[in-house]
Structures are given as structure tokens and as C-alpha cells.
Design an enzyme around this catalytic site. Sequence first.
Site, mmCIF file in Angstrom:
data_model
loop_
_atom_site.group_PDB
_atom_site.id
_atom_site.type_symbol
_atom_site.label_atom_id
_atom_site.label_comp_id
_atom_site.label_asym_id
_atom_site.label_seq_id
_atom_site.Cartn_x
_atom_site.Cartn_y
_atom_site.Cartn_z
ATOM 1 N N CYS A 97 -24.629 -16.010 12.829
ATOM 2 C CA CYS A 97 -24.240 -17.749 12.536
ATOM 3 C C CYS A 97 -24.177 -17.986 15.137
ATOM 4 O O CYS A 97 -23.492 -19.318 14.449
ATOM 5 C CB CYS A 97 -22.811 -18.258 12.076
ATOM 6 S SG CYS A 97 -23.532 -18.124 10.763
ATOM 7 N N HIS A 115 -20.300 -24.114 15.482
ATOM 8 C CA HIS A 115 -20.919 -24.032 14.184
ATOM 9 C C HIS A 115 -20.524 -24.250 12.746
ATOM 10 O O HIS A 115 -19.463 -24.749 12.951
ATOM 11 C CB HIS A 115 -20.453 -21.964 13.996
ATOM 12 C CG HIS A 115 -21.192 -21.711 12.831
ATOM 13 N ND1 HIS A 115 -22.615 -21.587 11.899
ATOM 14 C CD2 HIS A 115 -20.496 -20.706 11.859
ATOM 15 C CE1 HIS A 115 -22.254 -21.719 11.291
ATOM 16 N NE2 HIS A 115 -21.590 -20.483 11.104
ATOM 17 N N ASN A 157 -22.948 -24.214 5.393
ATOM 18 C CA ASN A 157 -23.494 -23.783 6.321
ATOM 19 C C ASN A 157 -24.716 -23.476 6.426
ATOM 20 O O ASN A 157 -24.909 -22.769 5.513
ATOM 21 C CB ASN A 157 -22.064 -22.557 5.754
ATOM 22 C CG ASN A 157 -22.484 -21.538 7.478
ATOM 23 O OD1 ASN A 157 -23.306 -21.409 8.245
ATOM 24 N ND2 ASN A 157 -20.820 -20.207 7.485
HETATM 25 O O1 UT7 Z 1 -20.594 -18.901 9.041
HETATM 26 C C1 UT7 Z 1 -20.107 -17.460 9.481
HETATM 27 C C2 UT7 Z 1 -18.675 -17.510 9.554
HETATM 28 N N1 UT7 Z 1 -17.728 -17.800 8.111
HETATM 29 C C3 UT7 Z 1 -16.772 -18.904 8.303
HETATM 30 O O2 UT7 Z 1 -15.896 -18.887 8.744
HETATM 31 C C4 UT7 Z 1 -15.659 -18.805 6.759
HETATM 32 C C5 UT7 Z 1 -14.219 -18.585 7.110
HETATM 33 N N2 UT7 Z 1 -13.834 -18.302 6.187
HETATM 34 C C6 UT7 Z 1 -13.301 -19.817 5.695
HETATM 35 O O3 UT7 Z 1 -13.622 -20.707 5.348
HETATM 36 C C7 UT7 Z 1 -12.254 -19.567 3.964
HETATM 37 O O4 UT7 Z 1 -11.937 -18.633 4.441
HETATM 38 C C8 UT7 Z 1 -12.984 -19.939 2.328
HETATM 39 C C9 UT7 Z 1 -13.644 -21.141 2.667
HETATM 40 C C10 UT7 Z 1 -14.446 -18.747 2.761
HETATM 41 C C11 UT7 Z 1 -12.435 -19.703 1.241
HETATM 42 O O5 UT7 Z 1 -10.865 -20.168 2.196
HETATM 43 P P1 UT7 Z 1 -9.432 -19.737 1.584
HETATM 44 O O6 UT7 Z 1 -8.104 -20.732 1.758
HETATM 45 O O7 UT7 Z 1 -9.366 -18.236 2.466
HETATM 46 O O8 UT7 Z 1 -9.335 -19.233 0.398
HETATM 47 P P2 UT7 Z 1 -8.988 -18.186 0.020
HETATM 48 O O9 UT7 Z 1 -10.192 -16.647 0.061
HETATM 49 O O10 UT7 Z 1 -8.115 -17.655 0.181
HETATM 50 O O11 UT7 Z 1 -9.126 -18.496 -1.536
HETATM 51 C C12 UT7 Z 1 -7.682 -19.089 -2.305
HETATM 52 C C13 UT7 Z 1 -8.522 -18.702 -3.615
HETATM 53 C C14 UT7 Z 1 -8.615 -17.292 -4.897
HETATM 54 O O12 UT7 Z 1 -7.901 -17.836 -5.749
HETATM 55 P P3 UT7 Z 1 -6.416 -16.890 -6.407
HETATM 56 O O13 UT7 Z 1 -6.711 -15.402 -5.331
HETATM 57 O O14 UT7 Z 1 -5.517 -17.203 -5.189
HETATM 58 O O15 UT7 Z 1 -6.302 -17.122 -7.604
HETATM 59 C C15 UT7 Z 1 -9.649 -17.586 -5.078
HETATM 60 O O16 UT7 Z 1 -9.942 -16.631 -5.657
HETATM 61 O O17 UT7 Z 1 -9.612 -19.505 -4.531
HETATM 62 C C16 UT7 Z 1 -10.500 -19.177 -5.134
HETATM 63 N N3 UT7 Z 1 -11.509 -19.238 -5.303
HETATM 64 C C17 UT7 Z 1 -12.516 -20.253 -5.315
HETATM 65 N N4 UT7 Z 1 -11.932 -20.803 -6.411
HETATM 66 C C18 UT7 Z 1 -12.829 -22.385 -6.504
HETATM 67 C C19 UT7 Z 1 -12.379 -18.469 -3.646
HETATM 68 N N5 UT7 Z 1 -13.365 -19.201 -4.208
HETATM 69 C C20 UT7 Z 1 -13.447 -20.104 -5.091
HETATM 70 C C21 UT7 Z 1 -14.246 -20.874 -5.561
HETATM 71 N N6 UT7 Z 1 -14.265 -21.860 -6.702
HETATM 72 N N7 UT7 Z 1 -15.810 -21.092 -5.426
#
Ligand code: UT7
Length: 340
Positions: free
Chosen positions: A134, A267, A297
Amino acid sequence: MASNFSNTTARASTAGAVRSRIVGVGSALPTRCVSNQELALELARKGVETSDEWIVARTGIEQRWLAEPDVSSSMLGTQAAQAALRSAGVAADDIDLVICATSTPDFIFPSTACLIQKALGITGGAAFDVQAVCSGFVYALATADGLIRSGVARRALVIGAEVFSRILDWNDRSTCVLFGDGAGAVVLTAAQKPGILASRLHSDGRHEHILRAAGNVCGGAVKGHPFLTMDGQAVFKLAVNVLNDVARETVEAAGLTINDVNWLIPHQANVRILTATARKLGIAPERVVSTVAQHANTSAASVPLALSVAVEDGRVKSGDLVLMEGVGGGFTWAASLVRM
Ligand code: UT7
């Protein structure tokens, strides 16, 4: 692109040092736009649970553009390059350098840049790909700037082109909802006045495991895991910190301050990363170009796609100071400060 950009095309001075300047911007998207609701329905059919509410709240993404199976990075890159050439008023024949940033190349080789060169009918100069995920477009822009400044090239096409949908595991809801396909491009020419004021590139391979597609082709079979995997929270934390650091470092290298920046184009991964970065830098939200809602993204394509949108809708104008930033797998991060 606004005609005043085309008019800024300049000849390198024999008296002063050669610098480089963006004189055209273009972009391309696949034809299929998929909203969060549509994606959630599609995924539900295979037992993968997600929702528009979750995707919007956690990322700001509302839709993504997905390439049809017969559309490749080089095709999207060629369309974006053609649009950039048109906006610059430069003929393909005048290009002597093509750099394509991509992590989803058409082939192992030849490079996607060579395929774009062929599609544009360019037969001279150099063409190669840059692989910095990225951060790729900013890496490519800095590389082209260096080659122009050293006299190796005079007119470059710098492209970010991706079909990330090809490396997504559509059973992994934590990644498959985040990405889209597309391409953006700029024409960079030798100029008396910069243009590109300063660029800073960084990487730290110790973090390679937090964002990767750790597969390869070996003996005619896929070896390893050919899908994107990500530790989202680790990437998030690292991204906000390095985007802040490299922005300050780059602006300082140009002898300017963050207050001088008219537009921040980071980005486009997650609107929460964009907001946190702008807040840390003290840049007002209305000075941040955000296209993550429309494109999701698109990795190396995200920065030139956002630049292209902001030029076309009249926000970014000739003379504006634009700070572009990339961050992603590697771990890599980079910034380029550009006078448009
Ligand atoms: O291009 C390269 C750069 N990439 C990035 O910059 C991405 C950076 N990271 C992020 O943007 C975020 O960390 C994410 C969007 C990927 C995730 O957001 P988050 O607030 O960190 O969520 P999380 O991973 O802590 O997940 C929270 C909850 C989990 O459930 P539990 O364990 O709390 O029950 C996940 O299983 O959300 C759940 N979850 C979803 N639920 C519905 C994860 N993906 C999904 C989904 N739909 N698609």
C-alpha cells in the site's frame, strides 16, 4: 484534469537543477460496484456473517469496485495511464519511464509496467514494477522523481494498479470486506521548479508477518497461503504512528510546516486511520481527501485514485501543496510532498 495543470509542463533548465512535476492525473475503476449490503448478502449465502453497519462503523467503507475475472491490473493501469496522459496533454510516445506499483501483477513476469507500456504503444525507455504494497505508489513516485532529477528519464508515467479481490479469502470476514480494485496514475515531467519537494521512504521487515499474502508458485503449484492475512489491530496502531512521523519528517525536509499543507492524501484503508492521523498532525478534517467510502482499500492504487478524484472535483488546484502518504505490508511507509 484542470487545464492549468497541463499548462505547467516545463522543460528542464540547463542552468538550474532538474526537478520533477505532476502534469496529469487519471484513474480507472472496474465496472462492477458492490455495496456493503450486496456483499453482506453474497457472503451470507456461504455462511460468512457481516453487515453494512459493522463495515461502516469500523472502516467507513460503503462500497467497493470489483474487477470481472478477465480484467487485470495492467488493464486498469493502462486505462488510468491513458486518462493521465489525456489530462497532461502528453503523447504516449513522449514517455520514457513507466513505473507500476502493484502487489497483484498480471504475471510473475514480465512486469505489469511492461504490459502497460505495450498496451500504450510505448517502445522506448524503461518500465518496471515496484512492490511496496500500500506504500507502492509513493515509493514509485519518489523513484521516478529520482530518475528524472538524475537525468535518466524526462517524462514518466507513475501508476498504482491493483486487483486485490484476487488475493482475498472470501471466507475471512476480517479482511474480505476491506478491499477493492482500481488504478490511478500521474504523468511526471522534468521541470525547472519542483513539483515534488521532498519524499521519505521507510520499511521495517520485522513486521512482515502482520500483513502478508505468503504464497508463491513452485513447480507449477501454489506453495504457502496465497491469500491476504492481516493482524488488523497491529496494522492500525503502527499505521497511525508512522503516518504521523513520516508526514512531519517529509514536510520538515522541504523546509515547510504542516500548516503549509493544503491537502493530506493518505493511503485509504480505514476512515478511522485517516481521522486519527489528521488529528495527530493538527490537520482539519476538511483538508483530508477521503475516498475510502467509495473505493474501499485499493492498496497501491488508493493514493492516486484519491488524488484523481480531488483534482477532478476541483478541490486540489494548481499551486496547492499536497502531502501524499502510503503505509502497508512489508511493513512499509512513505510520504511525498508535492506542489501541484
Ligand atoms: O492497507 C493496509 C493497511 N490496512 C489497514 O490499515 C487496516 C488496519 N486495521 C483496521 O482497519 C481494523 O483493525 C479493522 C477494520 C481490520 C478491524 O477493526 P477493529 O475495530 O480492529 O475490529 P476487531 O478486529 O477488533 O474485531 C472486532 C469484532 C470481532 O468480534 P469479537 O471477537 O469482538 O466478537 C471480530 O470477529 O468484529 C468482528 N468482525 C466482524 N464482524 C462483522 C471482524 N470482521 C467483521 C466483519 N463483520 N466483517
